[in-house]
Design a protein around this motif. Structure first.
Motif, PDB file in Angstrom:
ATOM      1  N   GLN A   1      -5.682   3.439   8.997  1.00  0.00           N
ATOM      2  CA  GLN A   1      -5.929   4.623   8.169  1.00  0.00           C
ATOM      3  C   GLN A   1      -4.662   5.472   8.069  1.00  0.00           C
ATOM      4  O   GLN A   1      -3.806   5.425   8.947  1.00  0.00           O
ATOM      5  CB  GLN A   1      -7.041   5.470   8.808  1.00  0.00           C
ATOM      6  CG  GLN A   1      -8.223   4.642   9.234  1.00  0.00           C
ATOM      7  CD  GLN A   1      -9.498   5.058   8.553  1.00  0.00           C
ATOM      8  OE1 GLN A   1      -9.481   5.698   7.520  1.00  0.00           O
ATOM      9  NE2 GLN A   1     -10.610   4.671   9.138  1.00  0.00           N
ATOM     10  N   LYS A   2      -4.577   6.273   7.023  1.00  0.00           N
ATOM     11  CA  LYS A   2      -3.480   7.227   6.837  1.00  0.00           C
ATOM     12  C   LYS A   2      -2.131   6.559   7.096  1.00  0.00           C
ATOM     13  O   LYS A   2      -1.396   6.911   8.012  1.00  0.00           O
ATOM     14  CB  LYS A   2      -3.648   8.429   7.767  1.00  0.00           C
ATOM     15  CG  LYS A   2      -4.950   9.177   7.555  1.00  0.00           C
ATOM     16  CD  LYS A   2      -5.139  10.231   8.617  1.00  0.00           C
ATOM     17  CE  LYS A   2      -6.555  10.778   8.561  1.00  0.00           C
ATOM     18  NZ  LYS A   2      -6.900  11.522   9.763  1.00  0.00           N
TER      19      LYS A   2
ATOM     20  N   ASP B   1      -2.580   5.967   2.336  1.00  0.00           N
ATOM     21  CA  ASP B   1      -3.727   5.112   2.035  1.00  0.00           C
ATOM     22  C   ASP B   1      -4.288   4.485   3.311  1.00  0.00           C
ATOM     23  O   ASP B   1      -3.721   4.618   4.392  1.00  0.00           O
ATOM     24  CB  ASP B   1      -3.326   3.978   1.085  1.00  0.00           C
ATOM     25  CG  ASP B   1      -3.190   4.441  -0.358  1.00  0.00           C
ATOM     26  OD1 ASP B   1      -3.477   5.620  -0.633  1.00  0.00           O
ATOM     27  OD2 ASP B   1      -2.775   3.609  -1.195  1.00  0.00           O
ATOM     28  N   SER B   2      -5.383   3.764   3.150  1.00  0.00           N
ATOM     29  CA  SER B   2      -5.961   2.954   4.218  1.00  0.00           C
ATOM     30  C   SER B   2      -5.952   1.509   3.762  1.00  0.00           C
ATOM     31  O   SER B   2      -5.950   1.231   2.567  1.00  0.00           O
ATOM     32  CB  SER B   2      -7.406   3.377   4.497  1.00  0.00           C
ATOM     33  OG  SER B   2      -7.451   4.709   4.933  1.00  0.00           O
TER      34      SER B   2
ATOM     35  N   ALA C   1       0.855  -1.193   0.000  1.00  0.00           N
ATOM     36  CA  ALA C   1       0.000   0.000   0.000  1.00  0.00           C
ATOM     37  C   ALA C   1       0.884   1.234   0.000  1.00  0.00           C
ATOM     38  O   ALA C   1       2.079   1.155   0.304  1.00  0.00           O
ATOM     39  CB  ALA C   1      -0.924  -0.009   1.215  1.00  0.00           C
TER      40      ALA C   1
END
Length: 144
Positions: free
Chosen positions: A103-104, A38-39, A34
């Protein structure tokens, strides 16, 4: 890569260690790729012989011990370790699944993640053993 053995009841003569019951977690293997910011969601399902369960998520960075991230219970109970705030790290236990949502994403999120199931001990308290095994079957970490 890592075998997690969590027992509520076993005899020392039972070598290799064996657990009673059919409780287990199923976590897909492999790598997840990823981008920063992104999550992503990491899946974990479980099978339990009793109705109540606590599921735990851990993070293990290279050359480090596993760090407790969070736990979730079947009756909506749970908590996050202060290091893993709920605004970035969350999990919801639904049916037989407790996916971890991150998340993040930060570069520091690169690690091995795994979930573990805590058995419910009824009656007399018994010692709970969590043994983390390496590929060559040596104990990496042992909690009594």
């Amino acid at each position: 890569l890592i075998k997690v053995l969590l027992c509520a009841d076993f005899a020392v003569s039972d070598l290799p260690f064996k657990c009673k019951g059919e409780d287990k977690v199923i976590q897909p293997g492999g790598e997840v790729i990823a981008a920063v910011g992104d999550s992503l969601t990491l899946n974990c399902t479980f099978e339990k012989t009793t109705t109540h369960a606590y599921l735990f998520w851990y993070k293990q960075e290279v050359n480090s011990y596993p760090k407790y991230m969070l736990k979730r219970g079947t009756y909506g109970t749970g908590e996050n370790s202060p290091e893993f705030e709920e605004d970035r790290f969350d999990a919801e236990l639904k049916d037989k699944s407790v996916p971890l949502k991150i998340q993040k994403l930060h570069v520091s999120d690169s690690a091995l993640y795994y979930c573990a199931l805590q058995p419910t001990v009824k009656g007399n308290s018994k010692t709970l053993y969590l043994n983390l095994w390496s590929k060559n079957n040596t104990i990496l970490h042992n909690i009594h």
